[in-house]
Design a protein around this motif. Sequence first.
Motif, mmCIF file in Angstrom:
data_model
loop_
_atom_site.group_PDB
_atom_site.id
_atom_site.type_symbol
_atom_site.label_atom_id
_atom_site.label_comp_id
_atom_site.label_asym_id
_atom_site.label_seq_id
_atom_site.Cartn_x
_atom_site.Cartn_y
_atom_site.Cartn_z
ATOM 1 N N ARG A 130 0.851 -1.190 0.000
ATOM 2 C CA ARG A 130 0.000 0.000 0.000
ATOM 3 C C ARG A 130 0.889 1.242 0.000
ATOM 4 N NH1 ARG A 130 -3.315 2.801 3.990
ATOM 5 N NH2 ARG A 130 -2.118 4.513 3.115
ATOM 6 N N LYS A 135 -3.380 12.068 -1.233
ATOM 7 C CA LYS A 135 -3.778 11.882 0.154
ATOM 8 C C LYS A 135 -4.965 12.760 0.547
ATOM 9 C CE LYS A 135 -2.236 9.645 2.635
ATOM 10 N NZ LYS A 135 -2.624 8.209 2.813
ATOM 11 N N GLN A 186 -7.891 2.160 -4.129
ATOM 12 C CA GLN A 186 -8.509 2.404 -2.820
ATOM 13 C C GLN A 186 -9.448 3.601 -2.912
ATOM 14 O OE1 GLN A 186 -5.823 2.224 0.529
ATOM 15 N NE2 GLN A 186 -6.802 3.994 1.488
ATOM 16 N N GLY A 188 -11.100 5.961 -0.316
ATOM 17 C CA GLY A 188 -10.938 6.283 1.093
ATOM 18 C C GLY A 188 -12.277 6.505 1.789
ATOM 19 N N ALA A 189 -12.205 6.468 3.122
ATOM 20 C CA ALA A 189 -13.409 6.605 3.942
ATOM 21 C C ALA A 189 -14.196 7.875 3.582
ATOM 22 C CB ALA A 189 -13.005 6.634 5.415
ATOM 23 N N ARG A 190 -13.452 8.936 3.307
ATOM 24 C CA ARG A 190 -14.132 10.218 3.022
ATOM 25 C C ARG A 190 -14.826 10.231 1.664
ATOM 26 N NH1 ARG A 190 -10.144 10.013 5.992
ATOM 27 N NH2 ARG A 190 -10.039 11.121 7.977
ATOM 28 N N LYS A 211 -13.331 1.675 1.574
ATOM 29 C CA LYS A 211 -13.268 1.854 3.027
ATOM 30 C C LYS A 211 -14.592 2.391 3.554
ATOM 31 C CE LYS A 211 -8.992 2.289 4.634
ATOM 32 N NZ LYS A 211 -7.787 3.028 5.096
ATOM 33 N N ARG A 241 -12.476 0.442 9.010
ATOM 34 C CA ARG A 241 -11.301 1.230 9.402
ATOM 35 C C ARG A 241 -11.561 2.107 10.610
ATOM 36 N NH1 ARG A 241 -12.070 6.179 9.957
ATOM 37 N NH2 ARG A 241 -10.278 7.013 8.830
ATOM 38 N N HIS A 276 -5.544 3.234 10.913
ATOM 39 C CA HIS A 276 -6.292 4.495 10.944
ATOM 40 C C HIS A 276 -7.303 4.528 12.075
ATOM 41 C CE1 HIS A 276 -4.388 4.803 7.016
ATOM 42 N NE2 HIS A 276 -4.386 6.093 7.294
#
Length: 349
Positions: A130, A135, A186, A188-190, A211, A241, A276
Amino acid sequence: MMIVMKETATEQEVQAVVEKIEGAGALAHRIRGARVSVIGAIGDVEQDVGVEALGLEGQPGVDRVMAILKPYKLASLQMTHGEHSVLEIAGRKLGGDNFALIAGPCTVESREQTLQSARVVRDAGATMLRGGAYKPRTSPYAFQGLGQEGLRLLAEAKAETGLPIVTELMDISDLDAVLEVADVIQIGARNMQNYALLSEIGRCGRPALLKRGLSSTLDELLMAAEYILKEGNPNVILCERGIRTFETAYRFTLDLMAVPVLKELTHLPVIVDPSHAAGRRELVKPLSLAAAAIGADGIIVEVHPNPDEAICDGPQQLPTEEFAAYARAVEQAAALAGKALQPREPALA
Ligand code: PEP
Ligand code: MN
């Protein structure tokens, strides 16, 4: 609706059903199980009724026609007749009795840092590498990632170690660049509910690691996965996560109960990100062992050659020198749940 074919159904019989469904204006998604083929006829609610009126029950090769009870159709465990999916990604198996150890730095910072991390995790038997080039940072003033240069470094790490790459995509305009190197994209959570992004990942067909959002329910996570599946991309990995709760003693609350409960709801593989959730490295190993023992299909964990100097998420990254021992402990915990590390013959350090 869900059309379950007989074990003896021929390819032509399956095709005839697919054509009838498509002729009614619905999408036909075929899932090949170990024994039987299942065809999901997915449309809006009105189209579902239309499919019902096609009289597929009684068509040659058809065993049963059933309603799909969950709002997420393709993601539901019902869709695969209770069989959990095993994905094949870049020669690695994910799901079933396979355990994936995905490891590497939070962020690609430099050539040395990336290659050093890649070698250490490869030698310890990691499944994939990863590393973030783009970011999602809470502050717009924080380091936003190396972007294309980061992707180039990941490509170099992949060429040297042979490890498949997991990296995050935040903006559709970076998709082509990310596709050059990512074996798994990936989300991401957001961005879990960035539906335009999810649909695009579905259309591009590259495996996705999705995520769970910071405050998302499991139903919302599965509906997000459905956006990717609906576009014809079957390779979706779910990732717990940590979620926001009233507890302030740690960064997020790692919802390990999500693992067995998701296994009841969906056929998709479920992995856990202890890094995380924890926000500090002392918690990463115990959370990883618990995640592996509870039956997660893998772990995605942050590792850095010099965490105290990391640009991003230093406090939670494991130092590379501790990674081999960590990997062995996680491997043992995964064995408690009947899973073995992929690849099965790690190049031990
Ligand atoms: C990450 O994995 O790099 C990350 C930012 O995670 P999350 O989206 O879960 O916060
Ligand atoms: Mn991070």
